[in-house]
Design an enzyme around this catalytic site. Structure first.
Site, PDB file in Angstrom:
ATOM      1  N   HIS A 198       0.813  -1.218   0.000  1.00  0.00           N
ATOM      2  CA  HIS A 198       0.000   0.000   0.000  1.00  0.00           C
ATOM      3  C   HIS A 198       0.842   1.261   0.000  1.00  0.00           C
ATOM      4  O   HIS A 198       0.449   2.289  -0.524  1.00  0.00           O
ATOM      5  CB  HIS A 198      -1.022  -0.042   1.129  1.00  0.00           C
ATOM      6  CG  HIS A 198      -2.164  -0.921   0.754  1.00  0.00           C
ATOM      7  ND1 HIS A 198      -2.198  -2.258   1.064  1.00  0.00           N
ATOM      8  CD2 HIS A 198      -3.251  -0.677  -0.011  1.00  0.00           C
ATOM      9  CE1 HIS A 198      -3.284  -2.787   0.542  1.00  0.00           C
ATOM     10  NE2 HIS A 198      -3.945  -1.854  -0.117  1.00  0.00           N
ATOM     11  N   GLU A 443     -11.221 -10.194  -5.809  1.00  0.00           N
ATOM     12  CA  GLU A 443      -9.799 -10.183  -5.441  1.00  0.00           C
ATOM     13  C   GLU A 443      -9.387 -11.411  -4.636  1.00  0.00           C
ATOM     14  O   GLU A 443      -8.239 -11.552  -4.243  1.00  0.00           O
ATOM     15  CB  GLU A 443      -9.420  -8.885  -4.723  1.00  0.00           C
ATOM     16  CG  GLU A 443     -10.274  -8.520  -3.538  1.00  0.00           C
ATOM     17  CD  GLU A 443      -9.905  -7.173  -2.928  1.00  0.00           C
ATOM     18  OE1 GLU A 443      -8.898  -6.563  -3.336  1.00  0.00           O
ATOM     19  OE2 GLU A 443     -10.618  -6.732  -2.010  1.00  0.00           O
ATOM     20  N   ASP A 467      -4.616  -7.905  -4.920  1.00  0.00           N
ATOM     21  CA  ASP A 467      -4.914  -9.002  -3.993  1.00  0.00           C
ATOM     22  C   ASP A 467      -5.174 -10.308  -4.731  1.00  0.00           C
ATOM     23  O   ASP A 467      -4.826 -11.379  -4.237  1.00  0.00           O
ATOM     24  CB  ASP A 467      -6.109  -8.641  -3.103  1.00  0.00           C
ATOM     25  CG  ASP A 467      -5.670  -7.789  -1.924  1.00  0.00           C
ATOM     26  OD1 ASP A 467      -4.611  -8.103  -1.343  1.00  0.00           O
ATOM     27  OD2 ASP A 467      -6.350  -6.807  -1.608  1.00  0.00           O
ATOM     28  N   CYS A 514      -9.397  -2.350 -11.040  1.00  0.00           N
ATOM     29  CA  CYS A 514      -8.906  -1.201 -10.279  1.00  0.00           C
ATOM     30  C   CYS A 514      -7.583  -1.520  -9.588  1.00  0.00           C
ATOM     31  O   CYS A 514      -7.038  -0.696  -8.872  1.00  0.00           O
ATOM     32  CB  CYS A 514      -9.941  -0.726  -9.269  1.00  0.00           C
ATOM     33  SG  CYS A 514     -10.328  -1.947  -8.024  1.00  0.00           S
TER      34      CYS A 514
END
Ligand code: PEP
Ligand code: MG
Length: 584
Positions: A198, A443, A467, A514
């Site tokens: 992240h 995901e 993910d 995304c």
């Protein structure tokens, strides 16, 4: 100092040139910022006052020493008082404040780092050990000076060009990364991290050049070393020669010019040569990132990672954002997008995005109580968020996106909670969009393998490739030791993507990507060739993806895409994906 190069994992684009700012654990609680010219003398006095205060403290300890105190204690106090009076401590940091405009704490830490490095060179063991005394004295002064939690430099009223610093750290938390928005940095280098950790995602969103997963940069790079980050190549050049520096400055200028040129495409629709329109959306982490999304020409927000509103809240009156606070934030994003849709994802905490308030599962956080699992276990928190999202939908199109779903009951319970939130708001006469679209992130492989269930119950899908890759290939996306196994064109991933786009198409519901794959222009032709028509990515990457689409003929890609999807041989897949770039 001899120049050397470190290799890491490239996570964003561009080149940064600047001095190293090491975030050492000892300095983590120290505020770092640049002071404006007119504040410099006041800052100098602040440090002088702190030093005087510590002198007084030492004296007080001296006079209060009990009769039977060991004699060494008095001797130590003497040594500390001497160190404090030495010009290396009492004067050199003042020069740093005057010359570099560092705040007092930062100037002191910088000087201590320089002294510590000198002590490390000393042969004599006893003298070398005195480094600890200097650090203890500095700690005392810092304690008098500080009391705040900011760990990253901020540029307050300072010309950005003077702030050419590059953060070097073992790791930086995503919450700390958010401080880069108004900080004086133009790049960062970390020892830890992977391509889609992240922290890396945030750096991409902010368009900051970065290299992660270098292994040992924070030990090899010294405070104030000159650095070049070539983030496209994942390389950090330490102490570059003047010639190399010059070459990179030229390259940096060329890249900036090319980027500016691409922004001219802002209003051009993303349509392929054979007339197929692709919707390009932006990923945002905070409401004010929506401004950059509009600037880049995004047709909407495809992913608002709402969890960033919940992180880094130490010091806030409320540990978590209230309904009102969230409503204001969501509404701000909706209003900034001026009628374009905003897809807000419900709280996706856990793994490398822990809340300040939760003990995260140290055994296996990526497989723990993350995302929707956490929300269903904490219905109060979830309900507060759903109400805030629904209320924001009265101000423009909002879609609710739910992360990490894998079980039918998770879909059912989430939908039931949304209905309950609607009923509550209706009873309170509060406005919201009764037909709000609700979608799921795909995901977890289990979701991609049970798509009929998802398409029946939901309005749209959005593939979180970060993910999906992590869970399909069983590699922690934040662990640099397994970063080499992170392969977004692994046949297993391509099969799952194919299944997802086919199922959504058959059911007649929209599907977006995304995750990081959507912002990688080397994969644009692959993804649109497979049938994806919506891509959501950091705003900074949108113009180059659009350019790729404008140059693509979808029809001509088809035989190659078929070949890729028929193959399970990684080399063949890699070669054919690379060859898509030259299909006319
Ligand atoms: C993803 O997993 O691809 C995704 C978009 O969500 P995040 O990166 O926030 O986990
Ligand atoms: Mg995800």
């Amino acid at each position: 100092m001899a120049s050397f190069t470190l290799q890491g994992i490239p996570v964003s684009r561009g080149i940064a040139i600047g001095r190293a700012h090491l975030l050492r654990p000892a300095a983590l609680d120290v505020q770092h910022y640049l002071v404006a010219q007119e504040q410099v003398e006041a800052e100098v006095r602040r440090l002088q006052d702190a030093i005087t205060q510590v002198h007084k403290e030492l004296q007080a300890i001296w006079s209060d020493l009990p009769q039977d105190a060991p004699t060494e204690l008095g001797a130590f106090l003497d040594v500390h008082a001497l160190i404090l009076s030495d010009p290396m401590i009492s004067e050199a940091p003042l020069d740093i404040i005057r010359n570099r405009h560092y705040n007092a704490e930062w100037a002191l830490v910088t000087q201590i780092d320089v002294l510590s490095a000198q002590f490390d060179e000393i042969e004599d063991d006893y003298l070398r050990e005195r480094k600890a005394d200097i650090q203890q004295v500095a700690e005392r002064v810092l304690k008098v000076l500080t009391g705040s939690a900011h760990s990253l430099p901020r540029a307050e009223g300072i010309d950005e060009r003077s702030a050419n610093m590059i953060v070097v750290a073992r790791d930086i938390s995503p919450a700390d990364m958010m401080q880069f928005r108004d900080a004086a940095f133009n790049g960062f280098v970390t020892d830890e991290g992977g391509q889609n950790s992240h922290t890396a995602i945030v750096s991409r969103s902010l368009g900051i050049p970065a290299v992660v997963g270098t292994g040992n940069a924070s030990r090899l790079i010294e405070q104030d070393d000159w650095l070049i980050i070539d983030s496209d190549a994942g390389v950090v050049i330490v102490a570059p020669s003047p010639l190399v520096l010059e070459q990179y400055r030229e390259l940096q200028a060329r890249l900036l010019k090319a980027r500016k040129k691409l922004l001219k495409l802002k209003k051009t629709p993303a349509v392929t040569l054979d007339g197929v329109e692709i919707t390009l959306l932006a990923n945002i982490e905070l409401p004010d990132h929506a401004i950059a999304a509009v600037e880049a020409g995004a047709s909407g927000v495809g992913l608002f990672r709402s969890e960033f509103l919940f992180m880094g809240r130490t010091g806030h009156a409320h540990k978590l954002p209230t309904e009102e606070e969230q409503f204001t934030a969501y509404r701000a994003a909706v209003q900034a997008m001026k009628g374009r849709p905003v897809t807000i994802r419900t709280l996706d905490v856990g793994a490398d995005k822990p809340l300040d308030t939760t003990d995260h599962n140290i055994l296996n956080p990526a497989l723990g109580l993350r995302a929707i699992r956490y929300c269903l276990a904490e219905p109060q928190i979830f309900m507060t968020q759903l109400r805030a999202m629904l209320r924001a939908s009265a101000f423009g199109p909002v879609h609710i996106l739910i992360p990490m779903m894998a079980h039918a009951f998770e879909i059912d319970q989430s939908l039931a909670m949304i209905e309950q939130a609607k009923a509550e708001l209706k009873a309170e006469n509060k406005k919201f969009d009764a037909d709000i679209h609700v979608g799921a992130m795909i995901e977890v492989p289990a979701a991609a393998l049970t798509l009929p269930l998802f398409v029946k119950k939901l309005d749209f899908l959005s593939v979180g490739t970060n993910d999906l890759i992590q869970y399909t290939l069983a590699i922690d996306r934040a662990d640099h030791e397994v970063a080499h196994l992170y392969n977004d064109i692994h046949p297993a991933i391509l099969q799952l993507l194919h299944m997802t786009v086919t199922a959504a198409e058959k059911a007649g519901i929209p599907v977006a990507i995304c995750g990081g794959m959507a912002g990688d222009r080397r994969l644009t032709r692959l993804l649109i060739g497979m049938g994806f028509r919506e891509l959501s990515m950091p705003a900074a990457l949108l113009p180059e993806i659009k350019q790729e689409i404008l140059n693509t003929n979808l029809e001509n890609l088809q035989p190659h895409i078929k070949k890729i999807l028929r193959s399970y041989d990684p080399q063949i897949i890699q070669d054919v994906v690379a060859s898509l770039a030259s299909v006319a």
